[in-house]
Enzyme design. Structure first.
Site, PDB file in Angstrom:
ATOM      1  N   GLU A   3      69.546  48.932  40.663  1.00  0.00           N
ATOM      2  CA  GLU A   3      69.332  49.901  41.751  1.00  0.00           C
ATOM      3  C   GLU A   3      69.866  51.282  41.363  1.00  0.00           C
ATOM      4  OE1 GLU A   3      71.165  47.199  44.635  1.00  0.00           O
ATOM      5  OE2 GLU A   3      69.364  47.423  45.850  1.00  0.00           O
ATOM      6  N   GLU A  12      70.050  39.247  43.744  1.00  0.00           N
ATOM      7  CA  GLU A  12      70.840  39.111  44.968  1.00  0.00           C
ATOM      8  C   GLU A  12      70.488  37.867  45.769  1.00  0.00           C
ATOM      9  OE1 GLU A  12      69.604  41.912  43.802  1.00  0.00           O
ATOM     10  OE2 GLU A  12      70.920  43.613  44.204  1.00  0.00           O
TER      11      GLU A  12
HETATM   12  C1  3H9 Z   1      74.566  43.237  44.288  1.00  0.00           C
HETATM   13  O1  3H9 Z   1      74.470  43.898  43.309  1.00  0.00           O
HETATM   14  C2  3H9 Z   1      74.328  43.756  45.684  1.00  0.00           C
HETATM   15  C3  3H9 Z   1      73.632  45.084  45.679  1.00  0.00           C
HETATM   16  O2  3H9 Z   1      72.254  44.943  45.816  1.00  0.00           O
HETATM   17  C4  3H9 Z   1      74.121  45.843  46.880  1.00  0.00           C
HETATM   18  C5  3H9 Z   1      74.889  47.061  46.600  1.00  0.00           C
HETATM   19  C6  3H9 Z   1      74.471  47.947  45.468  1.00  0.00           C
HETATM   20  N1  3H9 Z   1      81.000  40.932  40.326  1.00  0.00           N
HETATM   21  O3  3H9 Z   1      78.648  34.963  34.225  1.00  0.00           O
HETATM   22  P1  3H9 Z   1      79.728  35.218  33.244  1.00  0.00           P
HETATM   23  C7  3H9 Z   1      82.432  37.843  36.479  1.00  0.00           C
HETATM   24  S1  3H9 Z   1      75.059  41.622  44.228  1.00  0.00           S
HETATM   25  C8  3H9 Z   1      82.218  40.457  40.021  1.00  0.00           C
HETATM   26  O4  3H9 Z   1      80.541  34.072  32.786  1.00  0.00           O
HETATM   27  P2  3H9 Z   1      77.800  35.850  31.205  1.00  0.00           P
HETATM   28  C9  3H9 Z   1      82.321  36.336  36.481  1.00  0.00           C
HETATM   29  O5  3H9 Z   1      82.825  35.780  37.664  1.00  0.00           O
HETATM   30  C10 3H9 Z   1      75.319  41.341  42.516  1.00  0.00           C
HETATM   31  N2  3H9 Z   1      82.447  39.619  38.978  1.00  0.00           N
HETATM   32  O6  3H9 Z   1      79.187  36.007  31.969  1.00  0.00           O
HETATM   33  C11 3H9 Z   1      83.140  35.979  35.259  1.00  0.00           C
HETATM   34  O7  3H9 Z   1      84.504  36.040  35.627  1.00  0.00           O
HETATM   35  P3  3H9 Z   1      85.564  35.045  34.966  1.00  0.00           P
HETATM   36  C12 3H9 Z   1      74.058  41.196  41.759  1.00  0.00           C
HETATM   37  C13 3H9 Z   1      81.396  39.267  38.238  1.00  0.00           C
HETATM   38  O8  3H9 Z   1      77.890  36.722  30.025  1.00  0.00           O
HETATM   39  C14 3H9 Z   1      82.856  37.129  34.296  1.00  0.00           C
HETATM   40  O9  3H9 Z   1      82.383  38.202  35.109  1.00  0.00           O
HETATM   41  N3  3H9 Z   1      74.354  40.829  40.405  1.00  0.00           N
HETATM   42  C15 3H9 Z   1      80.109  39.726  38.507  1.00  0.00           C
HETATM   43  O10 3H9 Z   1      77.457  34.419  31.033  1.00  0.00           O
HETATM   44  C16 3H9 Z   1      81.813  36.811  33.258  1.00  0.00           C
HETATM   45  O11 3H9 Z   1      80.645  36.327  33.902  1.00  0.00           O
HETATM   46  C17 3H9 Z   1      74.443  39.546  40.031  1.00  0.00           C
HETATM   47  O12 3H9 Z   1      74.227  38.650  40.804  1.00  0.00           O
HETATM   48  C18 3H9 Z   1      79.928  40.607  39.605  1.00  0.00           C
HETATM   49  N4  3H9 Z   1      78.705  41.110  39.919  1.00  0.00           N
HETATM   50  O13 3H9 Z   1      76.708  36.439  32.210  1.00  0.00           O
HETATM   51  C19 3H9 Z   1      74.819  39.304  38.599  1.00  0.00           C
HETATM   52  N5  3H9 Z   1      79.265  39.201  37.591  1.00  0.00           N
HETATM   53  O14 3H9 Z   1      85.512  35.346  33.492  1.00  0.00           O
HETATM   54  C20 3H9 Z   1      75.909  38.278  38.518  1.00  0.00           C
HETATM   55  C21 3H9 Z   1      80.010  38.455  36.781  1.00  0.00           C
HETATM   56  O15 3H9 Z   1      86.814  35.385  35.644  1.00  0.00           O
HETATM   57  N6  3H9 Z   1      76.354  38.058  37.167  1.00  0.00           N
HETATM   58  N7  3H9 Z   1      81.293  38.487  37.152  1.00  0.00           N
HETATM   59  O16 3H9 Z   1      85.060  33.655  35.273  1.00  0.00           O
HETATM   60  C22 3H9 Z   1      75.651  37.365  36.248  1.00  0.00           C
HETATM   61  O17 3H9 Z   1      74.550  36.912  36.486  1.00  0.00           O
HETATM   62  C23 3H9 Z   1      76.307  37.124  34.913  1.00  0.00           C
HETATM   63  O18 3H9 Z   1      77.681  37.301  35.083  1.00  0.00           O
HETATM   64  C24 3H9 Z   1      75.830  38.037  33.764  1.00  0.00           C
HETATM   65  C25 3H9 Z   1      76.718  37.796  32.517  1.00  0.00           C
HETATM   66  C26 3H9 Z   1      74.366  37.692  33.430  1.00  0.00           C
HETATM   67  C27 3H9 Z   1      75.924  39.478  34.139  1.00  0.00           C
END
Ligand code: 3H9
Length: 696
Positions: A104, A124
């Site tokens: 976004e 999301e």
């Molecule tokens: C959103 O954006 C709402 C908007 O529309 C509204 C306002 C603008 N926040 O998955 P991993 C942490 S909603 C906080 O193992 P990978 C995760 O918990 C969001 N923490 O790594 C982990 O912590 P820990 C939309 C986050 O390389 C560490 O990072 N976005 C977030 O396998 C490593 O993560 C999503 O839904 C976060 N957003 O995969 C994306 N993301 O090490 C969500 C991750 O302590 N994230 N953490 O366990 C993902 O899909 C994967 O993390 C990603 C990396 C593909 C990015």
């Protein structure tokens, strides 16, 4: 600007760099830093601005840990407005994953360039949310409502190539120097005096859209994601993008975003997001434990499970030897694997070349000498201790000493199996769920002597083959099936007390589970459960005072094994999996109650749900007490990914937390009073209920 966002000048280009490990989430300080940096960029004499990120990824979304708390300023929208209104070209330089609020933010820049390996998306919906940073209004304007609906309601990211094809990405630049590529692109824009492309002003694609598109999307989302609220609200927003001016559409998006953000469903789905990541951690594993490299694998047994397990490795590009005892079984197993691949190819999931490449990675064998050099063996032979022991003794001599030996047993004692080898530290359980090439769950069973290195390797393998690995301890049925035993037990007792199969399954299905316990029995095969009971000497060897329902035995004895024979608890029409209530079974159940002297009564849906769900929860509490599961959220992950428990309820333990453990415990005590033979309240449940605690 802030510790996580910097603004520097690189010649005549302003470069804003986000550095907020691990995934550059849009935490409060990042929003503040972006706002300050873009303000600075707006006021200096640079000709264009590049937004880029350090570390492994572009902004991967809002900071999910901030949800559920009051949002601290600056707001997402304020920050994004600042970017879009920059009076000079703003170029987002994307690598890794630009997800959610990350994409976004990029959509507010006037142009976007990306590395070829980057992916972009709006996931999301998987968190029970909708894109709340203008994504539902901007994406349809950029790529059209149909494509936007697909991206937003599926949550599945696009590759950079796909994103370029639909117009999200303007140019793919050299992976090795993203910044240089972005700067060159920005200079080109300046040289050509290119317009500042504000996506909010593009109205062509959202004008004159047939509203029937949205009704069709609602129906599709209902069928594919029954019970989930967020996909419906996402569709409402995209419809608003096509029927309202930008600012009004944005206001609608904000209203619905606030609604989903505070919903129980989103809380549950965010719980599962973090639970999934927590499950990958073993509490006592020493830091720095490194997994072994797994370059070649063998699967022993080419039955349904063995074949499915082999497919996982082939799909991940890992060569796998499929070993069987006899030619006939081997040929049959391989034919099933090929048929599975061909079916996927027909559905467009693979090309025929990909099918051939995967089949080429599976080497059939009848000879243990062929697996001497593999790094991992997964045994998937007949579920019998003597047979497994014989296989493990052979594996111990046939494989190199550092090869890991895993058993796919679903019930047997992994320690006893490990004891027949000279390497019990390299033995563990890997319990796949059927169909093994589809179901995401992998229970990683830690034996008494399993080493940390072996465990770490199993977890790394799970990730490689796209499974969610959850480490569990050794006990009968491990976590998932042990709990299921009590759940299935209540389903049967409900039959003898007054329900029909469709009453029990209907109540559980309406709660949101993929299917009820009895329909699940028909799917798995009633002969399988019967064989397991016979192996255990049931019902003859039932412990004193235990309750037993023989209805499944009686159904089995009629040759009704479930879907595979067209009849089980239900009847099925040829080639159709829809269960139909069967008067023959209804009569059998009524007769059974009469013979047992049970007076049948009318049982409400609420009681059915409480008894089946609390049976899971009560046993889950025992499993936690015994340390068989490391944390309650691991149990939730197991049920969501292995047993069709809806993510929007957050798994059985989270569900119990939302009901309130005092309420759950009180009901369990009432059930135990009425039926002490099948209910014994778990001490941990009692303790948490009495202290106002929760599992999660
Ligand atoms: C959103 O954006 C709402 C908007 O529309 C509204 C306002 C603008 N926040 O998955 P991993 C942490 S909603 C906080 O193992 P990978 C995760 O918990 C969001 N923490 O790594 C982990 O912590 P820990 C939309 C986050 O390389 C560490 O990072 N976005 C977030 O396998 C490593 O993560 C999503 O839904 C976060 N957003 O995969 C994306 N993301 O090490 C969500 C991750 O302590 N994230 N953490 O366990 C993902 O899909 C994967 O993390 C990603 C990396 C593909 C990015």
């Amino acid at each position: 600007m802030t510790h996580s966002v910097s603004y520097t000048r690189d010649g005549d280009i302003g470069v804003i760099t986000v550095n907020n490990p691990p995934v550059n989430a849009l935490s409060q300080h990042v929003r503040q830093g972006l706002l300050d940096s873009f303000r600075q960029a707006a006021s200096d004499d640079t000709v264009a601005t590049v937004l880029i990120c350090d570390g492994r990824t572009f902004i991967a979304g809002a900071d999910i840990t901030e949800f559920g708390k009051p949002l601290q300023p600056p707001s997402f929208l304020g920050t994004m407005e600042m970017i879009e209104n920059l009076p000079k070209p703003a170029v987002a330089a994307i690598h890794g994953t630009a997800l959610g609020g990350g994409l976004e933010t990029a959509l507010c820049c006037h142009y976007r360039v990306a590395a070829a390996s980057a992916r972009v998306g709006l996931p999301e919906v998987s968190l029970g949310l909708l894109p709340g940073g203008g994504g539902t209004q901007r994406l349809p304007r950029l790529i059209g409502p149909e494509a936007a609906l697909q991206v937003i309601t599926s949550g599945v990211p696009m590759t950079a190539g796909q994103a370029q094809a639909v117009g999200v990405i303007d140019e793919i630049v050299d992976e090795a120097d993203l910044l240089a590529g972005a700067k060159a692109f920005a200079h080109k824009l300046v040289a050509e005096a290119a317009p500042l492309k504000k996506v909010r002003d593009l109205n062509d694609k959202v004008t004159g859209v047939d509203p029937a598109m949205f009704d069709a999307a609602r129906q599709r989302a209902n069928a594919e994601r029954r019970g989930f609220e967020a996909p419906q609200r996402c569709i409402d927003c995209v419809e608003a993008a096509c029927s309202l001016p930008f600012d009004e559409g944005l206001a609608k998006e904000q209203e619905l975003f606030r609604q989903v953000l505070t919903s129980q469903q989103s809380a549950a789905q965010r719980h599962i997001f973090f639970a999934e990541r927590a499950a990958a951690k073993v509490a006592d594993m020493p830091k720095g434990t490194t997994p072994l490299a797994i370059k070649r694998v063998a699967v022993i047994g080419a039955g349904t499970m063995g074949g499915g397990i082999a497919m996982n490795f082939a799909n991940a590009g890992i060569p796998v030897t499929l070993l069987e005892a006899g030619r006939e079984f081997l040929d049959k197993g391989l034919a099933v694997v090929r048929a599975n691949y061909d079916r996927s190819a027909k559905r467009g999931r693979f090309t025929t070349a990909q099918v051939e490449q995967r089949m080429g990675l599976i080497t059939p064998s009848l000879n243990y000498a062929d697996i001497a050099e593999v790094d991992l063996v997964v045994e998937a032979v007949f579920e019998n201790m003597d047979v497994k022991k014989e296989v493990f003794a052979r594996l111990d001599t046939a494989t190199k000493p550092d090869c890991i030996l895993a058993t796919n047993t679903s019930t047997l004692d992994v320690n006893e199996i490990a004891a027949v080898t000279k390497r019990p530290d390299k033995v563990l359980g890997t319990h796949f769920f059927s169909p093994a090439n589809v179901m995401r769950l992998l229970e990683i069973v830690r034996g008494e002597k399993t080493s940390f290195e072996t465990l770490a390797t199993a977890q790394a393998v799970a990730k490689t083959i796209n499974k969610i690995g959850v480490v569990v301890g050794v006990c009968d049925g491990f976590v998932g099936n042990r709990m299921l035993h009590y759940y299935g037990g209540q389903a049967q007792f409900l039959l003898e007390e007054g329900c029909m199969p469709q009453d029990v399954d209907g109540a559980v299905y309406d709660l949101g589970l993929a299917m009820g316990p009895l329909a699940m029995g028909d799917l798995a095969g009633l002969d399988v459960g019967w064989r397991v009971r016979r192996e255990r000497g049931l019902p003859e060897r039932l412990p004193e005072g235990a309750r037993y329902c023989a209805i499944p035995d009686l159904i089995y004895e009629k040759g009704r094994y479930g879907q595979k024979t067209g009849a089980g608890y239900y009847r099925y029409e040829a080639g159709d999996r829809t269960p139909h209530p069967d008067p023959e079974i209804e009569q059998l159940i009524i007769n059974y109650s009469r013979e047992k002297g049970i007076e049948r009564r009318s049982i409400g849906r609420e009681e059915i749900v409480e008894r089946t769900m609390y049976a899971l929860v009560n046993e889950g509490a025992r499993i936690l007490e015994e340390g068989i599961a490391q944390r309650a959220s691991d149990i939730d992950v197991i049920y969501v990914y292995g047993y069709g428990f809806p993510a929007y309820l957050g798994g059985p333990m989270f569900y119990a937390d939302t009901i309130g453990l005092d309420t759950v415990y009180k009901r369990v005590c009432e059930f135990a009073e009425q039926d002490p033979a099948s209910w014994q309240p778990a001490p941990l449940l009692k303790q948490l209920a009495e202290t106002g605690g929760a599992f999660n």
